[in-house]
Design an enzyme around this catalytic site. Sequence first.
Site, PDB file in Angstrom:
ATOM      1  N   ASP A 197      96.685  26.216  53.025  1.00 51.70           N
ATOM      2  CA  ASP A 197      95.455  25.419  53.112  1.00 51.70           C
ATOM      3  C   ASP A 197      95.431  24.305  52.060  1.00 51.70           C
ATOM      4  OD1 ASP A 197      92.956  24.768  54.199  1.00 51.70           O
ATOM      5  OD2 ASP A 197      92.286  26.848  54.220  1.00 51.70           O
ATOM      6  N   GLU A 234      96.376  20.940  56.060  1.00 49.06           N
ATOM      7  CA  GLU A 234      95.662  19.980  55.214  1.00 49.06           C
ATOM      8  C   GLU A 234      94.681  19.126  56.015  1.00 49.06           C
ATOM      9  OE1 GLU A 234      97.048  16.028  54.830  1.00 49.06           O
ATOM     10  OE2 GLU A 234      96.668  16.888  56.778  1.00 49.06           O
ATOM     11  N   TRP A 235      94.319  19.624  57.233  1.00 43.92           N
ATOM     12  CA  TRP A 235      93.205  19.124  58.036  1.00 43.92           C
ATOM     13  C   TRP A 235      93.431  17.716  58.608  1.00 43.92           C
ATOM     14  CZ3 TRP A 235      90.256  19.624  52.911  1.00 43.92           C
ATOM     15  CH2 TRP A 235      90.328  20.960  52.461  1.00 43.92           C
ATOM     16  N   GLY A 236      94.668  17.208  58.541  1.00 43.62           N
ATOM     17  CA  GLY A 236      94.927  15.868  59.038  1.00 43.62           C
ATOM     18  C   GLY A 236      94.488  14.770  58.108  1.00 43.62           C
ATOM     19  N   ASP A 256      88.369  22.246  60.773  1.00 38.77           N
ATOM     20  CA  ASP A 256      88.243  23.555  61.401  1.00 38.77           C
ATOM     21  C   ASP A 256      87.490  23.488  62.722  1.00 38.77           C
ATOM     22  OD1 ASP A 256      87.849  25.866  58.588  1.00 38.77           O
ATOM     23  OD2 ASP A 256      89.533  24.666  59.260  1.00 38.77           O
TER      24      ASP A 256
END
Length: 698
Positions: A197, A234-236, A256
């Site tokens: 994460d 890393e969520w883009g 998410d």
Amino acid sequence: MRKLLSARRAAGTYARAVTAAAGAVALSAVLAAPAVAAHPGTQTQSATATAGTAAGPAGGPALRLPDGLAETPPMGFNNWNSTHCRAEFDHEMVKGIADIFVERGLKDAGYEYVNLDDCWALPERDADGKLVPDPERFPDGIKAVADYVHAKGLKIGIYTSAGTKTCNPAGFPGALGHEESDAMQFAEWGIDYLKYDNCNNQGVDAIERYTTMRDALKAASATTGRPIVYSICEWGQNEPWEWAADVGHLWRTTGDISDNWSSMLGIMKQNLPLAEYAGPGHWNDPDMLEVGNGGMTDTEYRTHFSMWSIMAAPLLIGSDLRTADEATFEILGNRDVIAVDQDPLGRQGTVVTSEGGRWVVAKEMADGSRAVALFNESDTPQRISTTAGAVGLPAADGYRMRDLWKHEDLNTGGGISATVPGHGTVLYRVWPGDGAGSYPPAAEVGAGSAPYVEAGGTAEVTTTFRNAGITPARDVSVGFEAPAGWQVEAESPTTAQQVPPGGTLATTWQLTAPADAATGRQEFPLTADYAAPSGEEVSLTSAAAAYVVANPPAGTTYASDWEWLEAGNGWGPVERDTSVGEQAAGDGGPLTVGGETYAKGLGVHAVSDIGFYTGGECETFSAQVGLDDETGANGSVAFEVWADGAKVAESGVVTNDEAAQPLPADVADAQTVRLVVTDGGDGVDYDHADWADAQFTC
């Protein structure tokens, strides 16, 4: 990134802003990924890297990490979406999921990873700097659980963060500065998969952080012989699709996911444009599955599973299979759909068209066939069509077309179409030739535009049966079912001895609404039965609709006192005379924009669409529009007024630091008026929008 439900909106940082529709506004093009909400302790960097390559299979995209891992998208389970950090996440759950994988055939269908998410560790490392499993959740440690999972012929995954702490506010230890030690612990425990994460990263460059763990995993693998699939989460934020193929096997392209239509749809739209970056060993990851968690309908969950599969996304089950219903197992276990996701060529599906919320997405398959998703973004049934040529198939005298949810094989002359329910997806796999004529002809049944009818009044609906095959459809019969109180009478033939290829059977029906019919949309099930020349029988289902309307009140009246025809909202229901609260009806606050409070109006959350029947009797609409003060520093939206399908007024982008602005609109002679709120182009982070003092003059 963790979705802490109680803090999702309060913090405004745990979900990347995503576009959404809730069936409200049909978009005519794939949206580019919007901006990312700031995260605590993070710093956004823009980075690209030139990737090395190694030959991939069957002429497909090249393998970037020549380690043979994740040559197809990983499939398995992750507990987070169903349990978060609650007590039921423990060793018994993990072992129970492994048992179910074997007992219910999910292992045989391709699911292999049983992954632990956040909260498995104690908040502090031991005196040697080692991670310590929570002794209450995992009394025998992680290795004992890994051994149990491995004994089932499955694999196990674990979670940590590329920061000093994980994303949970309880503050479990992250791996920043401990990469080599943690990677070695994971390998020694028998871990096969790492989700890494992005929280509390102290502003350290993303590529540096994720590459350091890549190297640590390689070193641990070399020492222990334990290869580990590496999932970059890393969520883009830093466009990992540009650089991460040399670093990990998959990377999150979005924030998410949440268990609702708005979140799933927005994430899908962010991931679709990134098809060129996916392939064997390097996959775009639009986050885990929500199928079975209860926030969407089965139709929406089938869309979720269909679109993730055609996007070649990892399929990580996010529901607690120990309590899942049979519909959930039916969706997750659909091997025809799974085969689309796991195709060895490794293509991600691309958008062919998306006009009017009628999406066609096609995926090239290793055997030369195409998977084709016909996805209906809107709330109401729509006919969606394309052709074999448009999805990349060569010319042929006929095509075999398999419906992957009905598990039926049909023939077509090249047309690929269906009447698709609202929020639904029809998923086909199409091959040229392949003895197409031996299968029944493809056909569909649908209805024309939904008419308006007053309570006690009558309206006319036309249904059409279409034969898209290369052989006749015989003994055709069409049915139109009316709910209690409604009367339906056919005014033209409902049967045909034969409908030739390319032919139709059109039937006109007279509808009579009950005198006490409620205002709004009413759906009517449609059926059609026909036979192939061989005698094989086929049944179709679809739906027609009508709107029950009432004449608008005379004079100037508030929109919040009207009954709308239908309403879609990004989070929670549309609210009357309060702001939107995002959850149950009535949980909003006073409508307040720029410090001024309004007694009347509509509270919505982008993306939103509310339809009213004006019957050609209204002249104007007006409102004071703006973001509700409760949004704080977040949010930007745009307000639009549509009359009979034409935009007649718009606000432009409105932000939280602006006072309410007037939005008048000329709606003269319009039969319907829609009040639309979009996300302003930057996603739907806390977009609480107010139509204050919204009024019609009729």
